[in-house]
Design a protein around this motif. Structure first.
Motif, mmCIF file in Angstrom:
data_model
loop_
_atom_site.group_PDB
_atom_site.id
_atom_site.type_symbol
_atom_site.label_atom_id
_atom_site.label_comp_id
_atom_site.label_asym_id
_atom_site.label_seq_id
_atom_site.Cartn_x
_atom_site.Cartn_y
_atom_site.Cartn_z
ATOM 1 N N TYR A 174 -36.620 16.444 -27.480
ATOM 2 C CA TYR A 174 -37.114 15.660 -28.497
ATOM 3 C C TYR A 174 -38.281 16.090 -29.427
ATOM 4 C CZ TYR A 174 -33.889 12.910 -26.021
ATOM 5 O OH TYR A 174 -32.636 11.854 -25.245
ATOM 6 N N CYS A 222 -40.645 13.682 -31.849
ATOM 7 C CA CYS A 222 -41.378 12.259 -32.223
ATOM 8 C C CYS A 222 -42.615 12.276 -32.442
ATOM 9 C CB CYS A 222 -41.958 12.349 -30.494
ATOM 10 S SG CYS A 222 -40.599 12.916 -28.982
ATOM 11 N N ALA A 238 -36.553 10.837 -31.760
ATOM 12 C CA ALA A 238 -36.523 9.629 -30.598
ATOM 13 C C ALA A 238 -37.702 8.837 -30.823
ATOM 14 C CB ALA A 238 -36.067 10.223 -29.474
ATOM 15 N N LEU A 287 -36.271 7.864 -21.706
ATOM 16 C CA LEU A 287 -36.815 9.395 -23.132
ATOM 17 C C LEU A 287 -38.071 10.139 -23.025
ATOM 18 C CD1 LEU A 287 -36.804 7.131 -27.081
ATOM 19 C CD2 LEU A 287 -34.772 8.671 -25.543
ATOM 20 N N LYS A 298 -38.567 14.616 -19.636
ATOM 21 C CA LYS A 298 -38.189 15.076 -20.981
ATOM 22 C C LYS A 298 -38.763 16.168 -21.021
ATOM 23 C CE LYS A 298 -34.265 12.773 -21.321
ATOM 24 N NZ LYS A 298 -32.744 13.311 -21.074
#
Length: 475
Positions: A280, A282, A304, A340, A344
């Motif tokens: 992601y 961010c 995200a 999330l 990750k």
């Protein structure tokens, strides 16, 4: 820093000034004030601390006792404002935004010449608006006095002066900060932020030019001193960080600049083969988010929000005066979204890296919640110099800045000679700086936006922008 708002109307202006000033609360966290004039009640003024509660909560009870068709308001990160003054030019209320670097020198001149004495604040400092008022009073008109003050002040001085018959607005001589005039069927307003008056029924009339001086009444705008468009050096950091998303400066909207800036950073990583393999993209809220959206859009990596800032009680992490407390509040505000984060690989975009303290704690927070990798992209170049034109940082030394501190450790006093190299990731010194910041902040990778990329994102010629905090370039 700070912001201000004023209105001159054919009706009572108290509510307009109240709401217009409140819309500048993102620019300061220490004090808020308003002043009004009416023939029946004369000058009325209120000033409150806003360190622990919002501006609007401090003045709601006072509004009913205030009246007037002309008034000004100010959010200040420094002195209590507006202040009431009396001189040969009459009674006035004054507020300003900016910084006076030679305040002590100017005060000593007044003391030595016996031209003025000043009431000091509890800090033993003299209110900046009092110094400006004393400078203006040395001349025979407001226009002449403001011109004189603009020349004598080292730093930046934009101001509003409330008189018995109108408001005088003066933009600083290099236009580092904006001032915009709005108009409605009831009269005119003047504001740092254009969006502050749009919700109140005003439309944008125009921005003041650098060094321009105007008087506004309910019926007209009168130019008292011509501006100089060629002198423009507006602060670029307004777009990168300070400005509210829908703020517009010199025709450029903050939100669109930030999104464009993120796209440019992603394009650089793509072209140079440095686009990380992450799950992601961010943004570090709040101002880092649109930069991250632009990066995600261009890179094709999903956007995200792995953590959310809890802001109802602490809107800005720098509100407390103690750096230790600011850091603690910043950490307490981060609420994780575990699915999330855990396992990750994340790439974050932040508006800037100043001291590095809060970023290090943010990165530690992410690892504590299971992040596998944390990459960082700064939406502006490394900050190498403390700003001497605006009061936007509480740093007392350039060694408070993480980039300068590392350079000093490597090079000592000679390090300032190599700042351009350290800013450039293509040089050996630039790579070394980034590697060391990564080590200290526990980042997987790090890159900064290039100055050319920032300028491109703004869309104005570089000669119209102040980039001193990154480049050290002075006017």
């Amino acid at each position: 820093m700070g912001g201000f708002f004023g209105a001159a109307l054919k009706r009572d202006c108290v509510e307009d000034v109240f709401f217009g000033t409140d819309y500048h609360s993102h620019l300061g966290t220490r004090r808020g004030g308003m002043a009004f004039y009416s023939p029946e009640n004369g000058f009325q003024r209120g000033i409150h601390s806003i360190e622990n509660s919002p501006f609007r909560t401090k003045f709601e009870k006072e509004l009913a006792g205030m009246s007037g068709n002309i008034g000004i308001g100010c959010i200040s990160d420094t002195d209590p404002q507006p202040i009431l003054l009396r001189s040969k030019l009459g009674r006035i209320a004054v507020c300003n935004i900016g910084i006076i670097n030679n305040a002590e020198e100017l005060c000593n001149e007044f003391y030595d010449s016996r031209l003025a004495s000043f009431e000091t604040m509890t800090s033993s400092k003299v209110n900046s608006s009092a110094i400006i008022g004393a400078l203006i009073a040395q001349k025979d008109s407001f226009a002449e006095g403001i011109r004189y003050a603009q020349e004598r002040v080292e730093g930046t001085m934009s101001l509003l002066i409330l008189t018995e018959d109108g408001i005088i607005a003066a933009r600083d001589k290099f236009g580092r900060l904006p001032i915009v005039i709005g108009e409605s069927e009831d009269g005119y307003c003047v504001s740092f932020e254009s969006f502050a008056f749009q919700k109140l029924g005003y439309k944008t009339r125009r921005e003041l030019l650098p060094a321009e001086i105007v008087r506004i009444t309910a019926d007209k705008i009168e130019v008292l001193g011509e501006g100089n468009p060629d002198a423009l050096r507006i602060c670029t950091f307004l777009w990168t960080y300070y400005g509210y998303p829908n703020s517009v400066y010199e025709g450029v909207t903050v939100e669109t600049m930030r999104t464009r800036n993120g796209e440019i950073m992603a394009e650089y990583d793509i072209q140079n083969g440095t686009l990380p393999d992450v799950d992601y993209v961010c943004g570090v809220p709040d101002s880092g988010v649109p930069h991250a959206i632009g990066y995600a859009n261009r890179s094709g990596i999903p956007f995200a929000r792995p953590f959310i800032k809890y802001t109802p009680t602490w809107p800005r992490s720098f509100m407390p005066q103690s750096q230790e407390m600011r850091n603690k509040v910043a950490k307490m505000k981060l609420i994780p979204v575990h699915e999330l984060i855990e396992g990750k690989k994340l790439l974050f975009v932040d508006d800037s890296i100043v001291r590095g303290t809060q970023m290090r704690e943010t990165v530690e927070f992410l690892y504590e919640n299971g992040a596998k990798e944390v990459h960082m992209r700064s939406a502006c170049p490394p900050i190498m110099f403390g700003c001497k034109y605006l009061n936007f940082s509480r740093s007392t030394s350039e060694l408070d800045l993480i980039a300068r501190r590392i350079i000093h450790e490597y090079e000592g006093e000679e390090g300032v000679k190599y700042i351009r190299e350290y800013s450039d990731s293509k040089t050996e010194r630039g790579k070394r700086l980034r590697d060391e910041i990564c080590r200290r902040l526990k980042l997987t990778s790090l890159e900064f936006q290039f100055l050319d990329g920032t300028v491109k994102a703004v869309g104005l010629p570089e000669c119209k922008l102040c980039t001193y905090c990154w480049s050290g370039k002075q006017d």
